[in-house]
Design a protein around this motif. Structure first.
Motif, short mmCIF file in Angstrom:
data_model
loop_
_atom_site.label_atom_id
_atom_site.label_comp_id
_atom_site.label_asym_id
_atom_site.label_seq_id
_atom_site.Cartn_x
_atom_site.Cartn_y
_atom_site.Cartn_z
N ALA A 261 0.99 -1.08 -0.10
CA ALA A 261 0.11 -0.06 0.07
C ALA A 261 0.90 1.04 0.05
CB ALA A 261 -0.89 -0.11 1.20
N SER A 262 1.24 1.77 -1.20
CA SER A 262 2.45 2.55 -1.24
C SER A 262 1.73 3.99 -1.56
CB SER A 262 2.93 2.31 -2.35
OG SER A 262 2.53 1.99 -3.80
N HIS A 263 0.57 4.21 -1.37
CA HIS A 263 0.05 5.82 -1.57
C HIS A 263 0.03 6.33 -0.24
CE1 HIS A 263 -2.67 8.64 -3.25
NE2 HIS A 263 -2.60 7.95 -4.32
N ASP A 264 -0.45 7.76 -0.15
CA ASP A 264 -0.16 8.73 1.08
C ASP A 264 -0.35 7.97 2.37
OD1 ASP A 264 -0.32 11.90 -0.24
OD2 ASP A 264 -0.67 10.14 -1.60
N TYR A 265 -1.41 7.62 2.68
CA TYR A 265 -1.66 6.80 3.93
C TYR A 265 -1.84 5.52 3.92
CZ TYR A 265 -1.99 11.95 5.42
OH TYR A 265 -1.62 13.10 5.64
N GLY A 266 -1.15 4.67 3.25
CA GLY A 266 -1.21 3.30 3.25
C GLY A 266 -2.42 2.82 2.97
N ALA A 267 -2.84 1.61 3.80
CA ALA A 267 -3.94 0.82 3.52
C ALA A 267 -5.32 1.47 3.75
CB ALA A 267 -3.84 -0.57 4.21
N CYS A 268 -5.11 2.83 4.10
CA CYS A 268 -6.44 3.62 4.26
C CYS A 268 -6.89 3.98 2.94
CB CYS A 268 -6.22 4.77 5.31
SG CYS A 268 -6.15 4.46 7.03
N PHE A 269 -6.20 3.89 1.79
CA PHE A 269 -6.34 4.37 0.53
C PHE A 269 -7.21 5.72 0.36
CE2 PHE A 269 -6.59 -0.56 0.89
CZ PHE A 269 -5.29 -0.66 -0.03
N HIS A 270 -6.69 6.76 0.85
CA HIS A 270 -7.21 8.09 0.87
C HIS A 270 -6.03 9.06 0.83
CE1 HIS A 270 -9.97 11.47 0.44
NE2 HIS A 270 -10.94 10.55 0.18
N ALA A 271 -6.30 10.20 -0.04
CA ALA A 271 -4.90 11.07 -0.20
C ALA A 271 -5.16 12.20 1.19
CB ALA A 271 -4.80 11.74 -1.35
N MET A 272 -6.24 12.42 1.64
CA MET A 272 -6.48 13.32 2.56
C MET A 272 -6.52 12.54 4.00
SD MET A 272 -6.98 16.20 0.87
CE MET A 272 -5.55 15.64 -0.23
N GLU A 273 -5.72 13.20 4.85
CA GLU A 273 -5.57 12.32 6.28
C GLU A 273 -6.95 12.16 6.96
OE1 GLU A 273 -2.72 12.43 9.80
OE2 GLU A 273 -2.68 14.17 8.78
N ASP A 274 -7.73 13.42 7.10
CA ASP A 274 -9.03 13.26 7.80
C ASP A 274 -10.04 12.11 7.22
OD1 ASP A 274 -9.29 14.70 5.46
OD2 ASP A 274 -10.62 16.34 6.25
N ALA A 275 -10.00 12.05 5.72
CA ALA A 275 -10.89 11.02 5.27
C ALA A 275 -10.24 9.68 5.40
CB ALA A 275 -10.97 11.33 3.80
N ALA A 276 -9.03 9.71 5.34
CA ALA A 276 -8.12 8.39 5.76
C ALA A 276 -8.31 7.74 6.86
CB ALA A 276 -6.59 8.57 5.15
N MET A 277 -8.36 8.63 7.97
CA MET A 277 -8.49 8.25 9.40
C MET A 277 -9.84 7.83 9.55
SD MET A 277 -6.38 11.17 11.37
CE MET A 277 -6.46 10.35 12.85
N ALA A 278 -10.88 8.52 8.83
CA ALA A 278 -12.23 8.36 9.17
C ALA A 278 -12.45 6.58 8.53
CB ALA A 278 -13.16 9.12 8.55
N ASP A 279 -12.00 6.36 7.22
CA ASP A 279 -12.13 5.33 6.55
C ASP A 279 -11.54 4.13 7.23
OD1 ASP A 279 -13.81 6.62 4.70
OD2 ASP A 279 -12.23 6.80 3.22
N GLY A 280 -10.23 4.28 7.67
CA GLY A 280 -9.33 3.44 8.28
C GLY A 280 -8.93 2.22 7.34
N ILE A 281 -8.50 1.19 7.84
CA ILE A 281 -7.97 0.05 7.04
C ILE A 281 -9.12 -0.69 7.03
CG2 ILE A 281 -6.50 -1.75 6.95
CD1 ILE A 281 -4.69 -0.05 8.88
N PRO A 282 -9.24 -1.39 5.60
CA PRO A 282 -10.42 -2.32 5.62
C PRO A 282 -10.36 -3.46 6.37
CG PRO A 282 -9.35 -1.63 3.33
CD PRO A 282 -8.68 -1.10 4.39
N SER A 283 -11.41 -3.92 6.92
CA SER A 283 -11.20 -5.23 7.78
C SER A 283 -10.73 -6.26 7.50
CB SER A 283 -12.58 -5.40 8.34
OG SER A 283 -13.66 -5.82 7.20
#
Length: 442
Positions: free
Chosen positions: A188-210
């Motif tokens: 998972a080589s994108h900005d926030y890894g396996a959270c798969f979003h470039a914006m930190e707040d959205a990435a944190m809200a989505d989290g890592i897929p179960s």
């Protein structure tokens, strides 16, 4: 598509020839040993032809060449890796190689997902027998969709693509289900890894897929504090930088005393506090750098893209590496491998392969709140230990550790990925099964 390789049986001995044609037997055995020697000792080993072999015409030559590093194979190396064995899933092309129709896929900052896949296909630790594997590599490219209007990778499809791959391997082979995915490895080589979003707040809200929570993630994102996007077993890896582009830039690199740029940065620098998204880019760090130092003659700051900017790095003494949307940046690798002292401005960042790369000895760290003192800090470094840092930077082992090569080289980035996995053998179903059997027999 078949996911399991066929088992090959040894050819039966030809008793007819042995009984009636001694000369034919002698000739056959001689030919057998001679060809066996050639197979096991090739002068120029060729890539195996598999369903996942990547077409040479679709990728950059950078994945075929190293930076003046010769391939090293030894029993000592294999021992260092604890006998590690990795099985690479042979997935349908829609998960990986089909994306290579766009050459950028194998050559942009997120391309470690391609580079690691390619290198593992030719690695000594690869096994074609999944039953003896310690880890299972799932090659899914999620950063190769350049359909956005600004040309950046779109990763809105990443979760569904990963989920589809997991569904496929879990339904067609038994290895995912027996370990619940704990011995499976993803990139998972994108900005926030396996959270798969470039914006930190959205990435944190989505989290890592179960469905990935139990696996091992190779990711460029890493911080020293608790963060939802590293709430998984992970290995921090360097962003991808083309070895070929590095080699070309080094050919024109001046000696340390010949560097005519003192402090360098080229990249996105917001003039206004917020960009079009309404968010503060780089936590305003780059904006503050521009506002404070754009008129300072010690600083060479450029906001516009320039394809040949590596030629500017080799002319620079200090290279600023401020955070962007995420803490990490390809400038970390580019600076190190081109001999420019990286000035890391990203609070709490966790850097790749810290056991092999002594970051404190080759870089300068500046707190985000100390950007206003940047000039004074770097002047002090110049007067105290700059020559020592520069000497450490030119250690070939340091540069090697941060670059991905077409074939695994001992000590390069993919080798360090293998080394990190070899230290996680408690997740290996194969090793634990053997260990448990030995204990029960005792």
């Amino acid at each position: 598509m078949r996911l399991i390789h066929s088992k090959y049986q040894r050819p039966e001995k030809i008793s007819f020839c042995q009984k009636y044609f001694k000369w034919f037997l002698w000739f056959s055995l001689s030919l057998y040993f001679f060809t066996s020697f050639l197979i096991n000792h090739p002068d120029n080993p060729k890539p195996r032809l598999t369903a996942t072999s990547l077409p040479k015409t679709s990728v950059s030559r950078a994945l075929f060449e190293s930076v003046n590093i010769t391939e090293q194979k030894s029993d000592k190396d294999l021992k260092t890796l604890n006998g590690l064995k990795i099985y690479v899933y042979d997935l349908p092309s829609k998960y990986n190689v089909a994306w290579l129709s766009n050459k950028r896929c194998s050559n942009h900052l997120f391309a470690s997902e391609v580079a690691i896949h390619r290198a593992l296909l030719e690695s000594d630790v690869r096994t074609l027998n999944p039953w003896e594997a310690d880890f299972f590599f799932v090659p899914v490219y999620v950063s190769c969709n350049f359909s956005t209007s600004n040309g950046f990778p779109a990763i809105g499809h990443a979760r569904s693509l990963m989920s589809s791959a997991v569904k496929l391997v879990s339904e067609t082979m038994p290895f995912w289900n027996r370990s619940h995915g704990s011995d499976h490895v993803f990139v998972a080589s994108h900005d926030y890894g396996a959270c798969f979003h470039a914006m930190e707040d959205a990435a944190m809200a989505d989290g890592i897929p179960s469905f990935l929570k139990n696996s091992v993630i190779l990711q460029t994102f890493g911080v020293k504090y608790n963060h939802p996007c590293q709430d998984v077993e992970n290995v921090v890896i360097p962003p991808y930088v083309s070895p070929e582009s590095v080699r070309n830039a080094l050919e024109s690199a001046p000696a340390n005393e010949g560097r005519d740029i003192w402090i360098f940065f080229r990249g996105k620098m917001e003039v206004h506090p917020k960009n079009i998204s309404g968010r503060y880019y780089s936590k305003q760090v780059r904006t503050n750098i521009w506002r404070r130092y754009s008129g300072n003659r010690k600083f060479y700051l450029q906001r516009h893209r320039f394809p040949g900017y590596l030629s500017e790095i080799v002319r620079s003494t200090f290279c600023l590496c401020p955070l962007g949307w995420a803490p990490w940046s390809p400038r970390l690798v580019e600076s190190v491998v081109l001999g420019c002292v990286p000035v890391i401005i990203a609070d709490g960042i966790r850097l790749p392969f810290s056991d092999a790369v002594k970051w404190r000895e080759i870089s300068v760290t500046v707190a985000e709140s100390d950007v206003g003192r940047l000039e004074k800090i770097l002047d002090h470094v110049a007067k105290s230990n700059l020559s020592t840092i520069q000497k450490n930077l030119w250690d070939p082992e340091v540069r090697k550790a941060l670059l991905f090569n077409y074939r695994v080289q001992q000590g390069d980035a993919t080798w360090h990925v293998q080394y990190a996995l070899s230290r996680k053998m408690d997740r290996s179903h194969s090793k634990n099964r053997v260990s448990g059997k030995l204990k029960s027999d005792a």
